[in-house]
Design a protein around this motif. Structure first.
Motif: not given
Ligand code: UFG
Ligand code: NAD
Length: 340
Positions: A130, A233, A300
């Motif tokens: 992040t 994504c 995101d």
């Molecule tokens: N996603 C969905 N549906 C959901 C959950 C997630 O489509 O119900 C997608 C998100 O849009 C993203 C991908 O799945 O494209 C991953 O999402 P996560 O929430 O699993 O992970 P992130 O990449 O958003 O989160 C990560 C870390 C956090 C950090 C964050 C910063 O897990 O610790 O990146 O953006 F803070």
């Protein structure tokens, strides 16, 4: 084998429990400091079942300086600290910023203060991809500029990195490794430990496994119109057991090299879309995932994945678990927790 003692703050949590298993399997003596804010004491039983060794445990809140001092007093013979203890829900941090700044930063400051007081010189810190925000070029290397975070949670990681850098710069005996994790997923292959989300999961993988077991009706896929090959994504999903091993490689390197401070991306080096993750889960487990495409989730970034070359070159660490195995372990863990 090493019989050094390592303090693992947040060791009952998702990544901390897997790292404790890896440390104990490598012969380290582990003492966990955890207030169980986002974990349960049963994790200690599970770690014991897996490794045959019960980690030492101090139930303390790392924001409580007196409690931290007392615990360090009992474990002042430790060689190093792996500092996981933090709150990590991005959305919650937007609603309760002070709770996040206090918990994540006061904990870190207390740990660094007591490390200095007790002459414990080595710290591995849980940072996050992040800190890169949405990079101009991909993959993200350790030299990719960090960006102001879009959430107080992300901001605590940027501030924590600065606090550690300044502390190391002021103390010639102190060494630190900042590990910038990409997206940790999966569980121990035994299915005995894994991620335990509170309430509705924020993260993709636990949401998928909860849909798979019928606990949730369908997965919301956030956006299909991103400028990525399939419109979904893209992230770099790293197996939690591989991530755990990276901490041991980091500890060893820090102690052997004597480097003041190092920073490493911990990812696979491969970006996968949300749809590729769904399809891989279905193929690996034979379970269909009911999903619907919804709007993009605010905050995101369209795509991010790691250049993991530095960790390979300097630490001799690289991700090795096949994604199908990661999916099966996550599913086994979900089935085990659904039974209880
Ligand atoms: N996603 C969905 N549906 C959901 C959950 C997630 O489509 O119900 C997608 C998100 O849009 C993203 C991908 O799945 O494209 C991953 O999402 P996560 O929430 O699993 O992970 P992130 O990449 O958003 O989160 C990560 C870390 C956090 C950090 C964050 C910063 O897990 O610790 O990146 O953006 F803070
Ligand atoms: P987790 O919530 O499962 O584990 C964190 C542990 O720290 C929990 O057991 C919790 O009870 C404990 N804790 C929290 N505040 C504490 C305090 N004040 N005193 C004592 N214990 C406290 O989270 P995780 O996924 O294992 O994450 C571990 C670390 O890695 C965190 O610093 C997190 O920010 C970071 N990280 C996680 C991810 C991810 O996607 N899981 C990604 C990047 C970075």
């Amino acid at each position: 084998m090493s019989n050094q003692k390592i303090i693992v703050t947040g060791g009952c949590g998702y990544i901390g429990s897997h790292t404790t298993v890896a440390l104990q399997n490598a012969g380290y003596n582990v003492v966990i400091f955890d207030n169980l804010a986002n974990s349960t004491p049963e994790t200690l039983d599970r770690i014991t079942e897996i490794t045959g060794v019960r980690p030492m445990f101090e139930k303390i809140d790392c924001t409580d300086i007196d409690a931290v001092r007392d615990a360090f007093d009992r474990h002042g013979d430790a060689t190093g600290v792996i500092h996981f203890a933090a709150l990590k829900a991005v959305g919650e941090s937007v609603s309760y910023p002070l709770m996040y700044y206090k918990n994540n930063l006061v904990s870190l400051i207390n740990v660094l203060e007591m490390m200095t007081a007790f002459n414990i010189e080595n710290i591995v810190f849980s940072s996050s991809a992040t800190v890169y925000g949405a990079p101009d070029t991909l993959p993200a290397t350790e030299d990719t500029p960090t960006r102001a975070a879009t959430s107080p949670y992300g901001q605590t990681k940027i501030m924590a990195e600065t606090i550690i850098r300044d502390t190391v710069a002021a103390n010639p005996k102190m060494h630190a490794v900042l590990l910038r994790y990409f997206n940790p997923i999966g569980a121990h292959p035994s299915g005995k430990i894994g991620e335990l989300p509170r309430g509705v999961p924020n993260n993709l993988m636990p949401y998928i496994t909860q849909v798979a077991c019928g606990q949730r009706e369908k997965l919301n896929v956030f956006g299909d119109d991103y400028p990525t090959p399939d419109g979904f994504c893209v992230r770099d999903y790293i197996d939690v057991n591989d991530l755990a091993d990276a901490h041991i490689a980091a500890l060893r390197h820090m102690i052997d090299s004597g480097d003041d401070i190092d920073v490493f991306n911990i990812g696979t080096g491969r970006g996968l879309s949300v749809m590729e993750i769904i399809r891989t889960f279905e193929r690996a487990t034979g379970v269909k995932i009911n999903y619907t495409i919804t709007a993009r989730r605010p905050g995101d970034v369209p795509a991010i994945w790691a250049c993991a070359d530095k960790a390979a070159k300097v630490l001799g660490w690289r991700a090795k678990t096949p994604l199908d195995d990661t999916m099966r372990a996550a599913w086994l863990w979900q089935q085990n927790i659904s039974k209880n």
